[in-house]
Write a protein that holds these residues in place. Structure first.
Motif, short mmCIF file in Angstrom:
data_model
loop_
_atom_site.label_atom_id
_atom_site.label_comp_id
_atom_site.label_asym_id
_atom_site.label_seq_id
_atom_site.Cartn_x
_atom_site.Cartn_y
_atom_site.Cartn_z
N GLU A 119 81.64 39.21 76.69
CA GLU A 119 81.99 40.51 76.10
C GLU A 119 81.56 40.45 74.65
OE1 GLU A 119 83.28 44.30 75.28
OE2 GLU A 119 82.72 43.35 77.17
N PHE A 120 80.63 41.32 74.27
CA PHE A 120 80.03 41.29 72.93
C PHE A 120 80.83 42.14 71.96
CE2 PHE A 120 76.75 40.42 76.04
CZ PHE A 120 76.26 39.23 75.56
N ARG A 121 80.98 41.63 70.75
CA ARG A 121 81.77 42.31 69.73
C ARG A 121 81.15 42.13 68.36
NH1 ARG A 121 85.91 45.76 71.65
NH2 ARG A 121 85.35 45.53 73.82
N LYS A 122 81.34 43.13 67.51
CA LYS A 122 80.89 43.01 66.13
C LYS A 122 81.87 42.18 65.31
CE LYS A 122 78.33 47.29 66.35
NZ LYS A 122 78.34 48.71 66.07
N MET A 123 83.12 42.15 65.76
CA MET A 123 84.15 41.33 65.10
C MET A 123 84.98 40.63 66.18
SD MET A 123 85.57 43.89 62.15
CE MET A 123 86.82 42.70 61.71
N PHE B 36 70.30 47.63 74.84
CA PHE B 36 71.68 47.95 74.46
C PHE B 36 72.20 46.90 73.49
CE2 PHE B 36 76.25 47.84 74.80
CZ PHE B 36 76.60 49.18 74.83
N PHE B 37 71.94 45.63 73.76
CA PHE B 37 72.35 44.53 72.88
C PHE B 37 71.75 44.72 71.50
CE2 PHE B 37 71.67 40.39 70.94
CZ PHE B 37 72.87 39.71 71.18
N ASP B 38 70.43 44.98 71.44
CA ASP B 38 69.74 45.16 70.15
C ASP B 38 70.29 46.35 69.37
OD1 ASP B 38 68.16 42.94 70.62
OD2 ASP B 38 66.43 44.11 71.31
N ASP B 39 70.55 47.45 70.07
CA ASP B 39 71.12 48.63 69.39
C ASP B 39 72.52 48.32 68.85
OD1 ASP B 39 68.87 50.12 69.95
OD2 ASP B 39 69.78 51.22 71.62
N TYR B 40 73.32 47.62 69.64
CA TYR B 40 74.69 47.32 69.25
C TYR B 40 74.75 46.43 68.01
CZ TYR B 40 79.62 46.01 69.73
OH TYR B 40 80.95 45.79 69.49
N PHE B 41 73.87 45.44 67.96
CA PHE B 41 73.87 44.49 66.83
C PHE B 41 72.80 44.80 65.79
CE2 PHE B 41 76.03 41.73 70.03
CZ PHE B 41 77.24 41.61 69.36
N TRP C 250 71.51 36.26 72.11
CA TRP C 250 70.88 36.85 73.30
C TRP C 250 70.25 35.75 74.16
CZ3 TRP C 250 71.38 40.73 76.31
CH2 TRP C 250 70.42 40.96 77.30
N GLN C 251 69.55 34.82 73.54
CA GLN C 251 68.93 33.73 74.30
C GLN C 251 69.97 32.92 75.08
OE1 GLN C 251 65.66 33.28 74.95
NE2 GLN C 251 65.53 35.22 73.85
N LEU C 252 71.12 32.70 74.47
CA LEU C 252 72.18 31.92 75.10
C LEU C 252 72.87 32.68 76.24
CD1 LEU C 252 73.95 29.28 74.90
CD2 LEU C 252 75.46 30.62 73.43
N THR C 253 73.00 33.99 76.11
CA THR C 253 73.84 34.76 77.02
C THR C 253 73.10 35.70 77.98
OG1 THR C 253 74.11 36.55 75.41
CG2 THR C 253 75.73 34.74 75.33
N LYS C 254 71.81 35.89 77.81
CA LYS C 254 71.10 36.98 78.50
C LYS C 254 71.21 36.94 80.03
CE LYS C 254 66.60 34.69 78.22
NZ LYS C 254 65.28 34.77 77.60
#
Length: 124
Positions: free
Chosen positions: A23-27, A79-84, A66-70
């Motif tokens: 689950e990706f988060r900015k914080m 979506f990942f790139d836009d989010y971060f 991204w490399q670790l979790t893709k």
């Protein structure tokens, strides 16, 4: 200690089905003693539908994360790139054992308020 976290229904389902392991988060929570995430599926579901144990907290550059979790991200690269976008550090919460609730629960069953968290709330 646990956290109640708002997650879009499509991603909440992927977590509960085992297709999304991060689950990706900015914080991240400041308190690293958090053991479990209680999943609030945002509208149109609007219910607490399950939980997962936290296996890890990961923080690194977006490209390395991204490399670790893709392979088990459960989201697209775009979506990942836009989010971060424009972030030096990206965070992920590793999804451990999951549990789907037999019936959806209201937020009030976990908090003394009827407002979904913008990101997350601490829960005892």
């Amino acid at each position: 200690m646990n956290i109640l976290m708002s997650i879009k229904p499509e991603y909440a389902e992927k977590i509960l089905n085992g297709d999304k392991k991060f689950e990706f988060r900015k914080m991240l929570p400041k308190n690293k003693d958090v053991e479990k995430v209680i999943i609030y599926a945002t509208l149109p579901v609007g219910m607490v539908i399950g939980e997962f144990e936290i296996s890890d907290f990961i923080s690194m550059s977006p490209s390395k994360l991204w490399q670790l979790t893709k392979k088990r991200a459960g989201i697209s690269k775009s979506f990942f790139d836009d989010y971060f976008n424009n972030r030096e550090t990206a965070h992920a919460i590793g999804v451990g054992e999951v549990r789907r609730y037999m019936r959806g629960k209201s937020i009030e069953e976990f908090l003394n308020k009827n407002q979904a968290p913008q990101s997350f709330y601490y829960v005892n």
